[in-house]
Design an enzyme around this catalytic site. Structure first.
Site, PDB file in Angstrom:
ATOM      1  N   LYS A  55      -0.022   4.214  -0.194  1.00  0.00           N
ATOM      2  CA  LYS A  55      -0.688   5.371   0.430  1.00  0.00           C
ATOM      3  C   LYS A  55      -0.496   6.612  -0.460  1.00  0.00           C
ATOM      4  O   LYS A  55      -0.485   6.479  -1.677  1.00  0.00           O
ATOM      5  CB  LYS A  55      -0.169   5.566   1.860  1.00  0.00           C
ATOM      6  CG  LYS A  55      -0.250   4.267   2.670  1.00  0.00           C
ATOM      7  CD  LYS A  55      -0.019   4.444   4.147  1.00  0.00           C
ATOM      8  CE  LYS A  55      -0.157   3.099   4.848  1.00  0.00           C
ATOM      9  NZ  LYS A  55      -0.085   3.194   6.306  1.00  0.00           N
ATOM     10  N   GLU A 102      -5.299  -4.930  10.622  1.00  0.00           N
ATOM     11  CA  GLU A 102      -4.311  -3.870  10.814  1.00  0.00           C
ATOM     12  C   GLU A 102      -4.605  -3.115  12.116  1.00  0.00           C
ATOM     13  O   GLU A 102      -5.429  -2.186  12.117  1.00  0.00           O
ATOM     14  CB  GLU A 102      -4.361  -2.876   9.651  1.00  0.00           C
ATOM     15  CG  GLU A 102      -3.950  -3.455   8.312  1.00  0.00           C
ATOM     16  CD  GLU A 102      -3.371  -2.376   7.405  1.00  0.00           C
ATOM     17  OE1 GLU A 102      -2.287  -2.609   6.857  1.00  0.00           O
ATOM     18  OE2 GLU A 102      -3.975  -1.302   7.268  1.00  0.00           O
ATOM     19  N   HIS A 104      -9.518   1.242   5.013  1.00  0.00           N
ATOM     20  CA  HIS A 104      -8.249   1.422   5.721  1.00  0.00           C
ATOM     21  C   HIS A 104      -8.477   2.378   6.897  1.00  0.00           C
ATOM     22  O   HIS A 104      -9.260   3.327   6.790  1.00  0.00           O
ATOM     23  CB  HIS A 104      -7.182   1.971   4.771  1.00  0.00           C
ATOM     24  CG  HIS A 104      -5.806   1.902   5.348  1.00  0.00           C
ATOM     25  ND1 HIS A 104      -5.360   2.793   6.302  1.00  0.00           N
ATOM     26  CD2 HIS A 104      -4.795   1.034   5.142  1.00  0.00           C
ATOM     27  CE1 HIS A 104      -4.118   2.468   6.641  1.00  0.00           C
ATOM     28  NE2 HIS A 104      -3.752   1.405   5.959  1.00  0.00           N
ATOM     29  N   GLU A 149      -6.810   4.721   7.946  1.00  0.00           N
ATOM     30  CA  GLU A 149      -6.535   6.125   7.622  1.00  0.00           C
ATOM     31  C   GLU A 149      -7.747   6.760   6.934  1.00  0.00           C
ATOM     32  O   GLU A 149      -8.012   7.957   7.096  1.00  0.00           O
ATOM     33  CB  GLU A 149      -5.262   6.215   6.764  1.00  0.00           C
ATOM     34  CG  GLU A 149      -4.028   5.953   7.621  1.00  0.00           C
ATOM     35  CD  GLU A 149      -2.845   5.373   6.887  1.00  0.00           C
ATOM     36  OE1 GLU A 149      -2.833   5.364   5.643  1.00  0.00           O
ATOM     37  OE2 GLU A 149      -1.914   4.887   7.575  1.00  0.00           O
ATOM     38  N   GLY A 204       2.743   2.198  10.904  1.00  0.00           N
ATOM     39  CA  GLY A 204       3.751   3.241  10.827  1.00  0.00           C
ATOM     40  C   GLY A 204       4.457   3.526  12.138  1.00  0.00           C
ATOM     41  O   GLY A 204       5.173   4.519  12.257  1.00  0.00           O
ATOM     42  N   ASN A 259       0.860  -1.185   0.000  1.00  0.00           N
ATOM     43  CA  ASN A 259       0.000   0.000   0.000  1.00  0.00           C
ATOM     44  C   ASN A 259       0.894   1.233   0.000  1.00  0.00           C
ATOM     45  O   ASN A 259       1.501   1.548   1.024  1.00  0.00           O
ATOM     46  CB  ASN A 259      -0.910  -0.030   1.243  1.00  0.00           C
ATOM     47  CG  ASN A 259      -1.757   1.219   1.378  1.00  0.00           C
ATOM     48  OD1 ASN A 259      -1.808   2.051   0.470  1.00  0.00           O
ATOM     49  ND2 ASN A 259      -2.426   1.348   2.509  1.00  0.00           N
ATOM     50  N   SER A 317       3.553  -2.119  10.355  1.00  0.00           N
ATOM     51  CA  SER A 317       4.997  -2.170  10.628  1.00  0.00           C
ATOM     52  C   SER A 317       5.651  -3.488  10.213  1.00  0.00           C
ATOM     53  O   SER A 317       6.608  -3.937  10.859  1.00  0.00           O
ATOM     54  CB  SER A 317       5.276  -1.863  12.104  1.00  0.00           C
ATOM     55  OG  SER A 317       4.887  -0.531  12.417  1.00  0.00           O
TER      56      SER A 317
HETATM   57  P1  13P Z   1       3.156   0.399   7.613  1.00  0.00           P
HETATM   58  O1  13P Z   1       3.637  -0.912   6.994  1.00  0.00           O
HETATM   59  O2  13P Z   1       3.874   1.589   7.078  1.00  0.00           O
HETATM   60  O3  13P Z   1       3.089   0.305   9.090  1.00  0.00           O
HETATM   61  O4  13P Z   1       1.636   0.590   7.098  1.00  0.00           O
HETATM   62  C1  13P Z   1       0.761  -0.457   7.233  1.00  0.00           C
HETATM   63  C2  13P Z   1      -0.474  -0.129   6.505  1.00  0.00           C
HETATM   64  O5  13P Z   1      -1.249   0.715   6.913  1.00  0.00           O
HETATM   65  C3  13P Z   1      -0.734  -0.838   5.240  1.00  0.00           C
HETATM   66  O6  13P Z   1      -2.013  -0.590   4.768  1.00  0.00           O
END
Ligand code: 13P
Length: 247
Positions: free
Chosen positions: A16, A168, A98, A100, A174, A14, A207
């Site tokens: 993002k 997740e 997601h 976010e 992150g 992803n 992560s």
């Molecule tokens: P990270 O791997 O940067 O922690 O992000 C995970 C994520 O949100 C994937 O959709």
């Protein structure tokens, strides 16, 4: 369901809100290094890059996904993208719900379910994200939270061929922190037991990096990963894919 095939292993990246034309070089490098991976490999770049990445990856074994879609097939929704548009641009998958998007745009599980129906109508596989916040875990509500998200985000008709579930934990995204193996195994077992199809692919996100990927893929019930930051570089994502292949 005794005839259910084992879940397909999947490493999904992803990107993002990261990635410009110059970054297509990373996708090309990944494709060159993983010509015919036995595991599913998916890159979900920003919508602006899907068409160009589809051209860059033509003939490779790497599939493409969007990061969101609208619930409607088309219409007066300025700034939004439909599932049909993602499919037309070359995507086979779309990430939905997601954390976010739930945080930044107030997306509800009911909206995620509507988007998932739209994704299916366009022939896309939906990757539905769910996970608890740090406070929800601290107060012992993890399974209640993911159980409610699962029940409300997946409409009737979800099965292994049209839906992937990504666990997740919000606090792991992150942050460099991951749940313990036991915590991941507990949630994956719970999701497997409550999923509409026991053969559904169930991936972990938060992560994941080249150093911890093998340990995470060794956890019972983990069929792969949804990778954020570490999917931006071919070398890192390639190492995660390699760990999944041998898991
Ligand atoms: P990270 O791997 O940067 O922690 O992000 C995970 C994520 O949100 C994937 O959709």
């Amino acid at each position: 369901m005794p005839d259910t095939p084992p879940p397909r292993k999947l490493a999904a990246g992803n990107w993002k809100m990261n990635g410009l034309g110059a970054d297509l070089a990373e996708a090309r490098a990944l494709a060159a290094a993983h010509a015919a991976p036995e595991v599913g490999v998916l890159l979900c770049p920003p919508a602006t890059l899907i068409s160009r990445m589809a051209e860059a990856l033509a003939g490779s074994a790497i599939a493409l996904g969007g990061q969101d879609c609208h619930a409607a097939a088309k219409g007066a929704h300025t700034g939004d993208i439909s599932a049909h548009m993602l499919a037309d641009a070359g995507a086979s998958h779309v990430i939905l719900g997601h954390s976010e998007r739930r945080a930044d745009h107030g997306e509800t599980s009911a909206q995620v379910a509507a988007k998932l129906r739209a994704a299916w109508a366009a022939g896309l596989v939906g990757i539905v994200c769910l996970g608890e916040s740090e406070q929800e875990r601290a107060t012992g509500r993890t399974l209640d939270v993911v159980g409610a998200q699962l029940a409300q985000s997946l409409p009737e008709g979800a099965h292994a061929a049209n839906t992937v579930i990504a666990y997740e934990p919000v606090w792991a995204i992150g942050s460099g922190h991951t749940p313990s193996a036991g915590e991941i195994a507990e949630v994956h077992a719970f999701l497997r037991a409550h999923a509409p199809d026991p053969g559904i692919t169930l991936i972990y996100g938060g992560s994941v990096n080249p150093a911890n990927a093998a340990d995470i893929f060794a956890i019972e019930g983990v069929d792969g990963a949804l990778v954020g930051g570490a999917s931006l570089k071919a070398a890192d994502f390639g190492a995660i894919i390699a760990a999944l292949r041998v898991s």
